[in-house]
Write an enzyme that holds these catalytic residues in place. Structure first.
Site, mmCIF file in Angstrom:
data_model
loop_
_atom_site.group_PDB
_atom_site.id
_atom_site.type_symbol
_atom_site.label_atom_id
_atom_site.label_comp_id
_atom_site.label_asym_id
_atom_site.label_seq_id
_atom_site.Cartn_x
_atom_site.Cartn_y
_atom_site.Cartn_z
ATOM 1 N N THR A 3 -67.550 -64.518 42.010
ATOM 2 C CA THR A 3 -67.316 -65.839 42.500
ATOM 3 C C THR A 3 -66.442 -66.769 41.717
ATOM 4 O O THR A 3 -66.354 -66.711 40.501
ATOM 5 C CB THR A 3 -68.643 -66.544 42.749
ATOM 6 O OG1 THR A 3 -68.826 -66.508 44.104
ATOM 7 C CG2 THR A 3 -68.771 -67.894 42.289
ATOM 8 N N LYS B 85 -71.780 -68.418 49.022
ATOM 9 C CA LYS B 85 -72.288 -69.005 47.783
ATOM 10 C C LYS B 85 -72.325 -70.524 47.830
ATOM 11 O O LYS B 85 -72.508 -71.187 46.817
ATOM 12 C CB LYS B 85 -71.428 -68.533 46.623
ATOM 13 C CG LYS B 85 -71.443 -67.017 46.513
ATOM 14 C CD LYS B 85 -70.321 -66.525 45.675
ATOM 15 C CE LYS B 85 -70.168 -65.035 45.841
ATOM 16 N NZ LYS B 85 -68.876 -64.575 45.425
ATOM 17 N N GLY C 87 -73.097 -75.120 45.188
ATOM 18 C CA GLY C 87 -72.391 -73.863 45.012
ATOM 19 C C GLY C 87 -72.867 -73.224 43.733
ATOM 20 O O GLY C 87 -73.207 -73.920 42.773
ATOM 21 N N SER D 211 -65.711 -66.798 37.605
ATOM 22 C CA SER D 211 -64.654 -66.042 36.942
ATOM 23 C C SER D 211 -63.274 -66.653 37.131
ATOM 24 O O SER D 211 -62.439 -66.565 36.242
ATOM 25 C CB SER D 211 -64.663 -64.593 37.426
ATOM 26 O OG SER D 211 -64.465 -64.544 38.820
#
Length: 186
Positions: free
Chosen positions: A12, A44, A56, A135
């Protein structure tokens, strides 16, 4: 297998932007294990409290759901005071032995506040209304800051475009993007 050889679950990029009377939050749908994409359409982004708050998450999905549930309880305990609810959750997260082992970050937004709640017990309020986690969070944040300063795009368009840029750079982020938007208080 040594610890450096263990495969990691990665997933994500989540981004929120508060701009021109709107707040938008979005995320991609990719979950990766090692060098394999396990799922490309994970959601998400979640609405809670009858759609008044949008959250989120990045990190372990099970851990994030646990934190979202706990945040919703705190938000109900402190109605209309999202920063207090987040601070109470962060305090619990930091002091509870089980919670301390959870590996997730969450962003919560409503019509007034954008907050990042971290596993170290921090509640961060961005000075520019932009938060990116996961990430590809740094890539998405950089793109959003550039777009806020140099375009006429809406908050939702900035989030979608920035997440698209992050997906072109970060191998753990895809372009299956979901964006939710709220009107800000005047």
């Amino acid at each position: 297998m040594g610890s450096k050889d263990k495969k990691k679950w990665r997933s994500t990029t989540i981004l929120t932007v508060r701009h021109n009377g709107q707040v938008a939050i979005g995320g991609d749908g990719q979950v990766t294990h090692g060098d394999t994409v396990m799922k490309s359409d994970t959601r998400k982004i979640r609405k809670i409290l009858d759609g008044q708050v949008v959250c989120g998450f990045a990190g372990s999905t099970a851990d994030a759901f646990s934190l979202l549930e706990r945040f919703e309880v705190k938000a109900r305990d402190y109605p209309g005071n999202m920063p207090r609810a987040a601070t109470e959750l962060a305090r619990d997260w930091r002091t509870d032995r089980v919670l301390r082992k959870l590996e997730a970050l969450i962003i919560v937004v409503n019509d007034e506040h954008s907050l990042l709640i971290t596993g170290q017990g921090d509640v961060v309020v961005p000075s520019d209304g932009i938060i990116g986690i996961g990430s590809g969070g740094n890539y998405a944040t950089a793109a959003a800051r550039a777009l806020v300063g140099h375009s006429q795009l809406s908050a939702a368009e900035i989030v979608k475009t920035s997440l698209g840029i992050a997906s072109d750079i970060d191998i753990y982020t895809n372009n299956n993007i979901i964006v939710e938007e709220l009107q800000c208080k005047s």
